[in-house]
Design a protein around this motif. Sequence first.
Motif, short mmCIF file in Angstrom:
data_model
loop_
_atom_site.label_atom_id
_atom_site.label_comp_id
_atom_site.label_asym_id
_atom_site.label_seq_id
_atom_site.Cartn_x
_atom_site.Cartn_y
_atom_site.Cartn_z
N THR A 1 30.76 30.88 -6.32
CA THR A 1 31.86 29.94 -6.06
C THR A 1 31.33 28.75 -5.27
O THR A 1 30.26 28.83 -4.66
CB THR A 1 32.98 30.60 -5.25
N GLU B 1 32.15 27.94 -2.51
CA GLU B 1 31.98 28.37 -1.11
C GLU B 1 30.77 29.28 -0.94
O GLU B 1 30.49 29.74 0.16
CB GLU B 1 33.22 29.10 -0.61
N GLN C 1 30.28 32.31 -2.39
CA GLN C 1 30.47 33.74 -2.64
C GLN C 1 30.03 34.08 -4.06
O GLN C 1 30.19 33.28 -4.98
CB GLN C 1 31.95 34.10 -2.47
N VAL D 1 30.01 36.65 -7.43
CA VAL D 1 30.70 37.69 -8.17
C VAL D 1 29.81 38.08 -9.35
O VAL D 1 29.33 37.21 -10.08
CB VAL D 1 32.06 37.20 -8.69
N GLY E 1 34.68 43.17 -6.27
CA GLY E 1 35.52 42.30 -5.45
C GLY E 1 35.88 42.90 -4.11
O GLY E 1 37.02 42.80 -3.67
N THR F 1 37.64 36.63 -4.97
CA THR F 1 37.23 35.84 -3.80
C THR F 1 38.37 35.12 -3.09
O THR F 1 38.19 34.70 -1.96
CB THR F 1 36.18 34.78 -4.19
N LYS F 2 39.52 34.98 -3.73
CA LYS F 2 40.57 34.17 -3.14
C LYS F 2 41.73 35.00 -2.63
O LYS F 2 42.04 36.06 -3.17
CB LYS F 2 41.08 33.13 -4.15
N GLU G 1 42.71 25.23 -2.57
CA GLU G 1 41.28 25.25 -2.25
C GLU G 1 40.96 26.26 -1.16
O GLU G 1 39.84 26.73 -1.05
CB GLU G 1 40.78 23.86 -1.85
N SER H 1 38.44 27.89 3.73
CA SER H 1 37.07 27.54 4.11
C SER H 1 36.90 26.03 4.04
O SER H 1 36.98 25.42 2.99
CB SER H 1 36.07 28.22 3.18
#
Lengths: 234, 234
Positions: free
Chosen positions: A65, A67, A69, A71, A189, B147-148, B228, B231
């Motif tokens: 991502t 950011e 991260q 996956v 996850g 991730t979110k 978004e 972060s």
Amino acid sequence: MSRLDRSLIASLPLFDGMSADELDRILQAARSLRVSTGSTIFEQEADAHSFFVLLDGHVRVIKTTPEGQQVTVRYITPGELMGIAQALGRTTYPATAIAVVDCVVLAWPGTMWSQFAAAFPSFGANTYKTVGERLQDTQMQVVEMATKQVEQRVAHALLRLISQRGRKTEEGIAVDFPISRQDIAEMTGTTLHTVSRLLTAWEEKGLVKGGRRKVTVVEPHRLMVLAEGRSGAG
Amino acid sequence: MSRLDRSLIASLPLFDGMSADELDRILQAARSLRVSTGSTIFEQEADAHSFFVLLDGHVRVIKTTPEGQQVTVRYITPGELMGIAQALGRTTYPATAIAVVDCVVLAWPGTMWSQFAAAFPSFGANTYKTVGERLQDTQMQVVEMATKQVEQRVAHALLRLISQRGRKTEEGIAVDFPISRQDIAEMTGTTLHTVSRLLTAWEEKGLVKGGRRKVTVVEPHRLMVLAEGRSGAG
DNA sequence: CGTCCATTTGATCAGGGTCAAGACGAGTGG
DNA sequence: CCACTCGTCTTGACCCTGATCAAATGGACG
């Protein structure tokens, strides 16, 4: 470079139904690469110059991502296609592929993909079948993430790993490449902490056996029960 | 049944680059259906007798788990293919499709899919492009779910809904078909309660405007900031 | 033998699910 | 026209799963 022998690929489902001559023509266009553990085969967002078939080893395909991260989208087993951006109508790779052990791969220039698909219908059909299967796998994963608890997801992930890439040992069925708690977390996850706690708990119950970057499933059946989850399990 | 006119499909990207004659041949094999709100167009696990193109309306594609939980896989917009089990190498439908408003669809016998793909290369190519796009969408969704936070996922889902199926109103951009909190929950892997709380909070901040089976986004830009995530957002 | 990485384990806590009521609005039948 | 009912939405209270923070332990390898 030594000449590539057609026996390398003749047995792969991907090339099912192709004549010796056709296989040779395909191999002529290929180059073979050795990729050492941890090296990147192709990178997310990079120009899709080639597509690949994994001949030996194991590859982890990850998406990162903005950011940072990660996956894990899937693991690639010998015989499978990867990096087929062209088949998805893309010019860049949608993910990054990393060798989890030393690997041997065949690579073809990306521009040849459409030629292959046109010249060898069964090649095109087999590729699309692969894409279709991956779509279904991925949708299953969405459903799982939307409806299942972490424990069930991790149990499922382990069962998939051993069923597709398991190796029998005297203790049970082991994942036949090094895989860390963090890796499993990125597949499901969750966090490495949660995975570690789950594996420890399962080890105490005798379901699995852990190790450094190693997991062995001792009792697949009981793990399967866990994977099904609490509804109906009391 | 009235004869189907080629203007119905001539403008669809799916049939790009086909001659009038080819379009007519394709339409000859089609039958058109009217599907009323709430009706099922095809059902998960059922024999894939047909594949479809949505001409008008909106369709929700859902997967149901053995435990009965539903996950919305995607919404289909006019012009899109659906139920293309054949292109995935399947004989049964992998999901259920339900009309969320009255719809018009074209249907072809499933057995014709491979004939079409062979006879009209651009049709085959366009279908596979669709499958490829859906694979990527679905992988994006996996990454998002892994991730979110829920708030970001719901914000994203809303933004996707209005960007692909939005209708401008004097209050903002509304989703142009009825959609309940429960529907949004099934898209994002959460509960209707959480969606309701989020929408109420956003409404208080002036970002959106709710209603019975209705959502209007008043300030897409601020919603995007929310989507978004934290972060870097302080 | 020392360093690095993977793993374990404890403590804390919050995001969001679950449970439980109610309010609201639309369509229906009397 | 009104009462009723059903489905949607809201809201409060509670609590559990699993993330986060923090630190120690244990192997592997140079």
